[in-house]
Design a protein around this motif. Structure first.
Motif, PDB file in Angstrom:
ATOM      1  N   SER A  97       0.849  -1.198   0.000  1.00  0.00           N
ATOM      2  CA  SER A  97       0.000   0.000   0.000  1.00  0.00           C
ATOM      3  C   SER A  97       0.882   1.245   0.000  1.00  0.00           C
ATOM      4  O   SER A  97       1.030   1.936   1.011  1.00  0.00           O
ATOM      5  CB  SER A  97      -0.942  -0.006   1.207  1.00  0.00           C
ATOM      6  OG  SER A  97      -0.224  -0.169   2.415  1.00  0.00           O
ATOM      7  N   ASP A  98       1.480   1.525  -1.158  1.00  0.00           N
ATOM      8  CA  ASP A  98       2.472   2.592  -1.289  1.00  0.00           C
ATOM      9  C   ASP A  98       1.977   3.930  -0.760  1.00  0.00           C
ATOM     10  O   ASP A  98       2.659   4.597   0.026  1.00  0.00           O
ATOM     11  CB  ASP A  98       2.852   2.772  -2.764  1.00  0.00           C
ATOM     12  CG  ASP A  98       3.420   1.506  -3.379  1.00  0.00           C
ATOM     13  OD1 ASP A  98       4.134   1.626  -4.370  1.00  0.00           O
ATOM     14  OD2 ASP A  98       3.139   0.411  -2.871  1.00  0.00           O
ATOM     15  N   ASP A  99       0.824   4.375  -1.219  1.00  0.00           N
ATOM     16  CA  ASP A  99       0.333   5.702  -0.870  1.00  0.00           C
ATOM     17  C   ASP A  99      -0.193   5.764   0.556  1.00  0.00           C
ATOM     18  O   ASP A  99      -0.087   6.786   1.223  1.00  0.00           O
ATOM     19  CB  ASP A  99      -0.790   6.124  -1.832  1.00  0.00           C
ATOM     20  CG  ASP A  99      -0.249   6.470  -3.211  1.00  0.00           C
ATOM     21  OD1 ASP A  99       0.983   6.568  -3.345  1.00  0.00           O
ATOM     22  OD2 ASP A  99      -1.060   6.634  -4.138  1.00  0.00           O
ATOM     23  N   GLN A 100      -0.736   4.658   1.028  1.00  0.00           N
ATOM     24  CA  GLN A 100      -1.381   4.681   2.343  1.00  0.00           C
ATOM     25  C   GLN A 100      -0.386   4.535   3.488  1.00  0.00           C
ATOM     26  O   GLN A 100      -0.600   5.075   4.570  1.00  0.00           O
ATOM     27  CB  GLN A 100      -2.440   3.578   2.410  1.00  0.00           C
ATOM     28  CG  GLN A 100      -3.573   3.779   1.412  1.00  0.00           C
ATOM     29  CD  GLN A 100      -4.535   2.612   1.404  1.00  0.00           C
ATOM     30  OE1 GLN A 100      -4.148   1.461   1.603  1.00  0.00           O
ATOM     31  NE2 GLN A 100      -5.805   2.904   1.187  1.00  0.00           N
ATOM     32  N   THR A 101       0.666   3.767   3.280  1.00  0.00           N
ATOM     33  CA  THR A 101       1.668   3.552   4.334  1.00  0.00           C
ATOM     34  C   THR A 101       3.072   3.753   3.750  1.00  0.00           C
ATOM     35  O   THR A 101       3.872   2.819   3.689  1.00  0.00           O
ATOM     36  CB  THR A 101       1.550   2.143   4.942  1.00  0.00           C
ATOM     37  OG1 THR A 101       1.630   1.171   3.880  1.00  0.00           O
ATOM     38  CG2 THR A 101       0.236   1.974   5.680  1.00  0.00           C
ATOM     39  N   PRO A 102       3.407   4.958   3.307  1.00  0.00           N
ATOM     40  CA  PRO A 102       4.673   5.170   2.593  1.00  0.00           C
ATOM     41  C   PRO A 102       5.914   4.879   3.420  1.00  0.00           C
ATOM     42  O   PRO A 102       6.889   4.330   2.912  1.00  0.00           O
ATOM     43  CB  PRO A 102       4.606   6.645   2.187  1.00  0.00           C
ATOM     44  CG  PRO A 102       3.628   7.273   3.128  1.00  0.00           C
ATOM     45  CD  PRO A 102       2.611   6.213   3.413  1.00  0.00           C
ATOM     46  N   LYS A 103       5.905   5.234   4.693  1.00  0.00           N
ATOM     47  CA  LYS A 103       7.095   5.001   5.510  1.00  0.00           C
ATOM     48  C   LYS A 103       7.310   3.514   5.750  1.00  0.00           C
ATOM     49  O   LYS A 103       8.445   3.018   5.710  1.00  0.00           O
ATOM     50  CB  LYS A 103       6.950   5.733   6.849  1.00  0.00           C
ATOM     51  CG  LYS A 103       6.864   7.241   6.718  1.00  0.00           C
ATOM     52  CD  LYS A 103       6.545   7.889   8.049  1.00  0.00           C
ATOM     53  CE  LYS A 103       6.318   9.392   7.891  1.00  0.00           C
ATOM     54  NZ  LYS A 103       5.929  10.016   9.173  1.00  0.00           N
ATOM     55  N   VAL A 135      -0.909  -2.404   8.887  1.00  0.00           N
ATOM     56  CA  VAL A 135      -1.067  -3.212   7.685  1.00  0.00           C
ATOM     57  C   VAL A 135      -0.508  -2.405   6.517  1.00  0.00           C
ATOM     58  O   VAL A 135      -0.894  -1.265   6.292  1.00  0.00           O
ATOM     59  CB  VAL A 135      -2.550  -3.550   7.444  1.00  0.00           C
ATOM     60  CG1 VAL A 135      -2.754  -4.169   6.059  1.00  0.00           C
ATOM     61  CG2 VAL A 135      -3.062  -4.486   8.535  1.00  0.00           C
ATOM     62  N   PHE A 136       0.406  -3.017   5.754  1.00  0.00           N
ATOM     63  CA  PHE A 136       1.031  -2.287   4.650  1.00  0.00           C
ATOM     64  C   PHE A 136       0.945  -3.023   3.315  1.00  0.00           C
ATOM     65  O   PHE A 136       1.591  -2.631   2.341  1.00  0.00           O
ATOM     66  CB  PHE A 136       2.490  -1.956   4.969  1.00  0.00           C
ATOM     67  CG  PHE A 136       3.402  -3.158   5.123  1.00  0.00           C
ATOM     68  CD1 PHE A 136       4.188  -3.597   4.063  1.00  0.00           C
ATOM     69  CD2 PHE A 136       3.481  -3.824   6.326  1.00  0.00           C
ATOM     70  CE1 PHE A 136       5.030  -4.685   4.206  1.00  0.00           C
ATOM     71  CE2 PHE A 136       4.327  -4.915   6.483  1.00  0.00           C
ATOM     72  CZ  PHE A 136       5.102  -5.352   5.421  1.00  0.00           C
TER      73      PHE A 136
END
Length: 283
Positions: free
Chosen positions: A64-70, A175-176
């Motif tokens: 989930s690149d945009d939702q959990t970038p770090k 969740v990532f």
């Protein structure tokens, strides 16, 4: 895509340009204003190559690149540096009191048991109730400190949202990503293995999944579930959604709490020059 979300990723170079490896530059960011393209919307897909006994399989995961970038950046850094190569699935936990069931990895290298792999600074917790710990999701393991996740991850075998989305006010487990259905077949196989209490080597191994274990012989490497490597990152590269495979060359810069150092990322991206007559795509 805003800058905070965009500055979360790294440059991946086409496998066919391996002969120009010195041109590959690690980057953690891409600015929509620099590379305006619908390709930026694609999520990263990683493949875990799994070996268990004589069996092999792949666990493909959409991050989930945009939702959990770090968190995604943290995971890709470990993967790109090869730290997950030859690590084991060291835990299959089924907690009857809470109904939690997971398999966990990302911590222990086969050649270094029972020692933990070297970890980078912890990453900030990015839990959101919009990304719940349901079956088939991958999340970061942590302690009671919300911002304590480092290298270890787990895959939810059941709907664990009631227990893991709210953990005593310490922040839910981030969740990532989500495992593709084909990968869940491998996850289910792992979950069906014998669980060995190998806590003599450390408490982390009290619920160790093993295959073809013979107590008269003792634990052997071929009894363990191995993540042999995470070799590629695939990302949609055409408007039609076709995928291209990239080789990770990760060298991200993080601050003390695991956030991407955006200034360094932007400067690296600005300084990058594409090799003559070649194209490089950033995600």
């Amino acid at each position: 895509m805003n800058i905070a979300r965009a500055i979360s990723r790294i440059a991946f170079y086409f496998r066919r340009h391996r002969r120009l490896a010195y041109w590959r530059i690690a980057a953690c960011a891409v600015l929509a204003s620099v590379l305006p393209s619908p390709l930026l919307a694609a999520n990263t897909v990683v493949r875990m190559e799994i070996t268990y006994g004589a069996n092999q399989g792949n666990i493909d995961i959409e991050l989930s690149d945009d939702q959990t970038p770090k968190t995604v950046a943290n995971f890709l850094r470990y993967a790109g540096h090869g730290k997950y190569n030859n690590t084991i699935i060291h835990r299959h936990a089924t907690i009857t009191t809470s109904g939690v069931s997971v398999i966990q990895g990302g911590g222990y290298n086969l050649s270094e048991l029972p020692y933990h792999i070297t970890v980078d600074p912890p990453v900030q917790n990015e839990f959101s109730p919009l990304r719940s710990n349901v079956r088939g999701t991958i999340a970061m393991a942590k302690t009671a400190n919300p911002d304590s996740a480092t290298s270890e991850w787990f895959i939810n075998l059941t709907d664990n949202s009631a227990a893991l989305d709210d953990t005593n006010n310490s922040g839910g487990f981030t969740v990532f990503g989500s495992v593709f259905d084909s990968g869940m077949n491998i996850v289910n196989d792992i979950a069906g293995l014998q669980v060995l209490d190998y806590s003599d080597a450390g408490q982390a191994f009290r619920e160790l999944p093993v295959i073809n274990y013979d107590s008269s012989i003792g634990l052997r490497p071929n009894n363990l579930v191995l993540v042999t490597r995470i070799p590629n990152v695939a990302s949609a590269q055409t408007p039609s959604g076709a995928s291209a495979i990239f080789t990770a060359d990760v060298d991200m810069t993080f601050d003390s709490v695991g956030a991407v150092d955006t200034a360094t990322a932007v400067s690296r991206l600005a300084a990058y020059k594409s090799p003559p007559n070649n194209s490089v795509y950033f995600n």
